[in-house]
Structure formats: structure tokens, C-alpha cells
Design an enzyme around this catalytic site. Structure first.
Site, PDB file in Angstrom:
ATOM      1  N   TYR A  57      -0.953  57.932  99.338  1.00 23.60           N
ATOM      2  CA  TYR A  57      -0.445  58.594  98.128  1.00 23.60           C
ATOM      3  C   TYR A  57      -1.451  59.669  97.705  1.00 23.60           C
ATOM      4  O   TYR A  57      -2.631  59.376  97.499  1.00 23.60           O
ATOM      5  CB  TYR A  57      -0.235  57.563  97.013  1.00 23.60           C
ATOM      6  N   ARG A  62      -8.956  44.775  74.018  1.00 19.25           N
ATOM      7  CA  ARG A  62      -9.339  45.378  75.303  1.00 19.25           C
ATOM      8  C   ARG A  62      -9.534  44.295  76.362  1.00 19.25           C
ATOM      9  O   ARG A  62      -9.225  44.476  77.528  1.00 19.25           O
ATOM     10  CB  ARG A  62     -10.598  46.246  75.162  1.00 19.25           C
TER      11      ARG A  62
END
Ligand SMILES: *Cc1c(COP(=O)(O)O)cnc(C)c1O
Length: 373
Positions: free
Chosen positions: A99, A47
Site C-alpha cells: 500500500y 488515552r
């Protein structure tokens, strides 16, 4: 080095064990400690970092002329990390044609946490009027979606600099092959790597690239590694693989866009074509100054209204009716119905992501679809 060379070599190295020319995919989630409890390779847990992600982030940073990049599991996750890295109560200015996925994200997930205004950032007066004492960030997206409006990056940066405000540019439509916002003064570049970087409509990803290391960048890194919206080693591998051909793919897309928009602009059924590469585009001059290519996204409106737009879209044979962009296959969509009830997009507008098929075939397909009654 030139962008074609960077795209192929940056971040890749010959594997010291197998001598494989292409870096292997490391699926391991965890890495062995040495006798002293340290980590010889620098990797601890996937991670936080993984060799394939490091390779991807290295090439992304160099492509955009930045110092570091952070890769995410989607474009929206990249955008969200910027918002999460801001102090609560920060005011941000966004374009009114931002967007729609990120506009909706701000409204749904950051209401009460951040303050935001959606305005015409291209209007200097309007922009200045909306800057407040707690304004920390101006978000820009150029060319914009779906009207292909151009924002003068240098101009916004000069206004922001004076007031110590950061500028983030969503460079998804242009790609670093056509535009490099960090060299024009932006602080961060954001990408949906789902689009041209991936290039084959088969993976999702996002990226942020920074012009310099800063406290703000450290926070973004924390959001990435602690929040965990990271791409898998497989996705990182596929992306680095696709990036090797990005410069040539984008050149092909841009050429096709120029030829198709010229065809459409002179067609009697077409009302208007929105493409920064046409001299009829109202901000063509700004586009020429800040872009080295005009991108490959365009929209056009039909004289016959929504009914004709739907007729055209349903008559096309090579173009697929689908949202998204940047893949090798040509896509077309009726944008207003994708954006939902509060859309300002005209109902006679079709948005095109031109692919890499031969332009003669694409024009022939468009010609027969425009003739359909
Ligand atoms: C697709 C897109 C996004 C969002 O990216 P995802 O990968 O879909 O999360 C952001 N900005 C622009 C301009 C896009 O086209």
C-alpha cells in the site's frame, strides 16, 4: 460462534445503569477514583483505555481469531505502531506493491531507523535471498493493491518461522469475512478500518490484532497508549455499529464483484480483469485455498489505453470517481495518477471498489460508459 454472531454480540453489553441494549458512548476523558485512590471500573484516562474502545477491540480480536486487538486513529497509525515497536536497526521485508501510503511512510519517516527492502515476496527464492541476520519482520498484503496479487500466507509463514521472523498481514482488502491470516499462521493482522469495517466512507480508523500476547505486543500497546494515535469514543461507537453488518455487507460486495468482473472479462473494450475470483487469475488456486470469499476489489485495463480509461471514468454515472474503498457506494479511480510519479501501475488501469447498489444498475452504467467514444 460464526462470524455473523460475533460481529453483532462480541464486546457489547447491556448497560448496568440505564439497561440500554446498546452500550452507551462514554465521552469522559477521565474516571473517578475511589476512597483508596484506586479505579473501580479499571478505567483511568481515555488515552489509555475507554469503554467504547474496549468494546471495539473485543469484537475486532474475535473477528480475526486473535487474543487481543489495538484500535488506532487510522490504518497508517496502526502500521506505524508496528514499525515503532521494532528495535532500531531491524530489517523488514515488504512487498514491492505494498500500500503506497505505508511504503511512503517507511521511506519518509523510518529512513535511518529501520532497514527495509521492497521485493516480490511471492517469489520464494527472492524472499530467501533477502532474509538477513537482522530481519525481524515480513510484511504481506493480500490481495494486493491495485493488481490484486495473492500472497501464499502459509508459505511465507513457514519461511519466516524457521528464522524466528514475525509475519504481519494487511488484511484490509479481504476482511476477516473472506480471509483470516492468524489461522494461517501470521503473527499480526493489520486493518484500515476506514474501509470495509467502517463501510460508509465516513470515518477513519486502523487496527492491529495479535495471535498471542508477547513482548512485541506489549510494545505495540505502549506505542498506542503513549503515542496516543487512538480513535475517539464516537469513532469507536460508529465502528462497532458498522461491524454488526460487516459479514452481510461483505457478502453483498463479493457477489457484485463476481458478477461485474464476469461482465468485464467478456467485454470487447476490456484488455484484462484482475480479480482473484476469476479462474483466469494466475493465483486463483491459492486464493481458493486461503480465502472463503474473493473480496470485492478489482482492477481492469482498457484496450484503448489511458485515453479510453479516462473516457470510461468520466462517463460513469453511478460510480463516483474517488480513492478509497469498502463503502456502500461504488468508487472507481485512475490508480496511476493517485500513486504519483514513481508508480508501476499501468496507465490504462482502473481500480474499482464495488458497492452495494443493485448489480443490474451497475452493469448498465458500466456498459454505457464502455460504449462512450
Ligand atoms: C487505506 C489502506 C491503508 C491505510 O489506511 P488509512 O486508514 O487510510 O490510514 C493501509 N492498507 C491498505 C491496504 C489500505 O487500503
Amino acid at each position: 460462534m460464526k462470524i455473523e454472531t460475533i460481529a453483532i454480540h462480541a464486546g457489547n453489553h447491556v448497560d448496568p445503569v440505564s439497561k440500554s441494549v446498546i452500550q452507551p458512548i462514554v465521552m469522559s476523558t477521565t474516571f473517578e477514583r475511589n476512597a483508596e485512590g484506586g479505579y473501580d471500573s479499571g478505567y483511568i484516562y481515555s488515552r489509555s483505555a475507554n469503554p467504547n474502545r474496549t468494546a471495539l477491540e473485543t469484537v475486532l480480536a474475535q473477528l480475526e481469531n486473535g487474543v487481543e486487538a489495538a484500535a488506532f486513529s487510522s490504518g497508517n497509525a496502526a502500521g506505524m505502531s508496528v514499525f515503532q515497536a521494532l528495535e532500531p536497526g531491524t530489517h523488514i521485508i515488504c512487498p514491492d506493491d505494498m500500500y503506497h501510503g505505508l511504503r511512503n511512510q517507511l521511506k519518509a519517516l523510518f529512513n535511518g531507523i529501520l532497514e527495509f527492502d521492497f521485493i516480490d515476496v511471492n517469489d520464494e527464492q527472492v524472499l530467501n535471498q533477502h532474509i538477513k541476520s537482522n530481519t525481524g519482520l515480513i510484511w504481506i498484503e493480500t490481495p494486493s493493491n491495485p493488481l490484486l496479487k495473492i500472497t501464499d500466507i502459509k508459505k511465507v509463514v513457514s519461511i519466516a518461522r524457521e528464522k524466528n521472523i514475525k509475519v504481519v498481514c494487511d488484511n484490509t482488502f479481504a476482511t476477516p469475512v473472506c480471509q483470516q491470516p492468524l489461522t494461517l499462521g501470521a503473527d499480526l493482522v493489520m486493518h484500515s478500518t476506514t474501509k470495509y469495517f467502517g463501510g460508509h466512507s465516513d470515518l477513519m480508523g486502523g487496527a492491529l490484532i495479535t495471535a498471542e500476547k508477547s513482548e512485541f505486543w506489549d510494545k505495540i500497546r505502549n506505542v498506542q497508549t503513549m503515542g496516543g494515535a487512538i480513535p475517539s469514543p464516537m469513532d469507536c461507537y460508529y465502528l462497532t455499529r458498522s461491524i454488526k453488518t460487516l459479514p452481510y455487507r461483505v457478502k453483498g460486495h463479493v457477489n457484485n464483484a463476481l458478477l461485474m468482473t464476469n461482465f468485464l472479462a467478456s467485454h470487447p473494450e476490456v484488455e484484462a480483469v484482475m480479480y482473484p475470483g476469476l479462474s483466469s487469475h494466475p493465483q486463483h488456486d491459492i486464493a481458493r485455498q486461503q480465502m472463503s470469499g474473493f473480496g470485492a476489489m478489482f482492477s481492469f485495463t482498457l484496450k484503448g489505453g489511458e485515453a479510453k480509461a479516462r473516457k470510461v471514468i468520466n462517463s460513469l454515472e453511478i460510480f463516483t470517481q474517488a480513492t478509497s474503498l469498502g463503502g456502500v457506494e461504488s468508487l472507481i479511480e485512475h490508480r496511476a495518477s493517485v500513486e504519483g510519479p514513481d508508480t508501476k501501475t499501468p496507465f490504462n488501469l482502473l481500480r474499482v471498489s464495488i458497492g452495494l447498489e443493485h448489480i443490474d444498475d451497475l452493469i448498465a452504467d458500466m456498459e454505457q460508459a464502455l460504449a462512450a467514444v
